[in-house]
Write a protein that holds these residues in place. Structure first.
Motif, PDB file in Angstrom:
ATOM      1  N   THR A   1      -4.307   3.040   3.543  1.00  0.00           N
ATOM      2  CA  THR A   1      -4.123   1.411   3.942  1.00  0.00           C
ATOM      3  C   THR A   1      -5.641   1.021   3.551  1.00  0.00           C
ATOM      4  O   THR A   1      -6.727   1.671   4.140  1.00  0.00           O
ATOM      5  CB  THR A   1      -3.755   1.241   4.934  1.00  0.00           C
TER       6      THR A   1
ATOM      7  N   ASP B   1      -1.193  -8.049  -9.332  1.00  0.00           N
ATOM      8  CA  ASP B   1      -1.803  -6.723  -9.531  1.00  0.00           C
ATOM      9  C   ASP B   1      -2.276  -6.653 -11.214  1.00  0.00           C
ATOM     10  O   ASP B   1      -2.398  -5.542 -11.638  1.00  0.00           O
ATOM     11  CB  ASP B   1      -0.534  -5.855  -9.772  1.00  0.00           C
TER      12      ASP B   1
ATOM     13  N   LYS C   1      -5.128  -6.334  -1.699  1.00  0.00           N
ATOM     14  CA  LYS C   1      -4.242  -5.191  -0.991  1.00  0.00           C
ATOM     15  C   LYS C   1      -4.666  -4.817   0.477  1.00  0.00           C
ATOM     16  O   LYS C   1      -4.609  -3.910   0.884  1.00  0.00           O
ATOM     17  CB  LYS C   1      -4.303  -3.881  -1.645  1.00  0.00           C
ATOM     18  N   LYS C   2      -5.609  -5.970   0.968  1.00  0.00           N
ATOM     19  CA  LYS C   2      -6.024  -5.708   2.384  1.00  0.00           C
ATOM     20  C   LYS C   2      -4.823  -5.410   3.619  1.00  0.00           C
ATOM     21  O   LYS C   2      -4.009  -6.254   3.407  1.00  0.00           O
ATOM     22  CB  LYS C   2      -6.987  -6.864   2.981  1.00  0.00           C
ATOM     23  N   ASN C   3      -5.078  -4.269   4.195  1.00  0.00           N
ATOM     24  CA  ASN C   3      -4.019  -3.892   5.199  1.00  0.00           C
ATOM     25  C   ASN C   3      -2.529  -3.482   4.539  1.00  0.00           C
ATOM     26  O   ASN C   3      -1.690  -3.528   5.175  1.00  0.00           O
ATOM     27  CB  ASN C   3      -3.624  -5.076   6.177  1.00  0.00           C
ATOM     28  N   GLU C   4      -2.844  -3.406   3.290  1.00  0.00           N
ATOM     29  CA  GLU C   4      -1.747  -2.679   2.516  1.00  0.00           C
ATOM     30  C   GLU C   4      -1.955  -1.131   1.944  1.00  0.00           C
ATOM     31  O   GLU C   4      -3.031  -0.694   1.857  1.00  0.00           O
ATOM     32  CB  GLU C   4      -1.393  -3.618   1.192  1.00  0.00           C
TER      33      GLU C   4
ATOM     34  N   THR D   1      -1.791   8.518  -0.608  1.00  0.00           N
ATOM     35  CA  THR D   1      -1.591   7.089  -0.009  1.00  0.00           C
ATOM     36  C   THR D   1      -2.740   6.515   1.152  1.00  0.00           C
ATOM     37  O   THR D   1      -2.574   7.352   2.084  1.00  0.00           O
ATOM     38  CB  THR D   1      -0.181   6.724   0.227  1.00  0.00           C
TER      39      THR D   1
END
Ligand code: BTN
Length: 258
Positions: A226, A117, A209-212, A224
């Motif tokens: 995805t 991060d 952060k793909k798919n997160e 929030t």
């Protein structure tokens, strides 16, 4: 077959300066004075007025990091193609940096290089229309900042990291610059040949952060969503109640410590 008008290599000539206001500004001055050459690269060991995204500055300790700009000469590009140049640059830096620092290196949409991060590097592409021998050319200055050997950062920076902090090793700034130029040249030629598929594949594969689920801010509202993908024209595809695409500048990342 050599590409018309771009047979010259990115990274040549390579100009090394001890100190300058900003390598992007220096390169842009050369563009405006008609002195720029396609591929010309300007590296400085110190920037006194380093520029970052969205009008911010770019802080970098003297002699510790990589700060350089590459000048490219293009026929006028449309906005989609401008994002392709971002993809080409981000993937080239990702290739060089992940070789050094491993697979926790990602590309944070649209143009940051991250380790977990924390931000290791950023890209600032500035464009100009110019005239050269009667024809109108579009010049782009690709500015690259990468934290290499710096180990203390100003407390104002939210989440910086350097290669030395990641691996514990010191690096030769010029060697990394030349490696990035070589990769940039290879990928830029692909771009000009219209072969953006592989570049996009890498960009998407290593998207931060793909798919997160992440926190984003849009129109002063934090929510929030995805991260799903990035479109060919550079919009981020996110999914919350619905799936939507968002433009750079219309949405902001909200980092953990905000
Ligand atoms: C960002 O904000 O993430 C983009 C940072 C880009 C910094 C580089 S350092 C070399 C070049 N010269 C500048 O003044 N800025 C770019």
């Amino acid at each position: 077959m050599p590409l018309k008008g771009v047979s010259k290599q990115l990274g040549i000539p390579f100009i090394e300066l001890q100190s300058v206001d900003s390598t992007n500004k220096y390169a842009m001055r050369l563009v405006h004075e008609g002195m720029a050459i396609h591929g010309m690269t300007i590296l400085a060991h110190e920037q006194t007025e380093g520029r970052g995204q969205r009008g911010k500055g770019w802080e970098s300790e003297k002699n510790a990091n990589l700060t350089f700009s590459v000048v490219v000469n293009l026929k006028p590009l449309n906005t989609t193609q401008l994002f392709h140049l971002t993809v080409c640059t981000a993937v080239s830096i990702w290739e060089a940096v992940s070789n050094i620092a491993g697979d926790r290196i990602t590309i944070k949409w649209p143009n940051d290089i991250y380790w977990d991060d924390r931000k290791a590097g950023g890209i600032l592409i500035e464009n100009s229309l110019g005239t050269s021998t009667g024809s109108t050319w579009k010049w782009s200055v690709i500015g690259i900042g990468l934290n290499v050997n710096q180990t203390f950062f100003s407390a104002d920076l939210p989440n910086p990291v350097s290669l030395k902090q990641i691996t514990g090793k010191e690096y030769n700034i010029l060697e990394i610059a030349k490696e990035i130029c070589t990769l940039l040249d290879k990928n830029f030629r692909r771009l000009l040949e219209g072969d953006v598929k592989e570049l996009f594949k890498k960009y998407r594969e290593h998207l931060y952060k793909k798919n997160e689920a992440v926190r984003l801010r849009k129109d002063n509202r934090v929510f929030t969503a995805t991260i799903k993908d990035v479109t060919e024209s550079g919009q981020l595809v996110i999914k919350h109640a619905i799936e939507e695409t968002v433009e750079f500048g219309k949405v902001e990342w909200v980092m953990m410590n905000e």
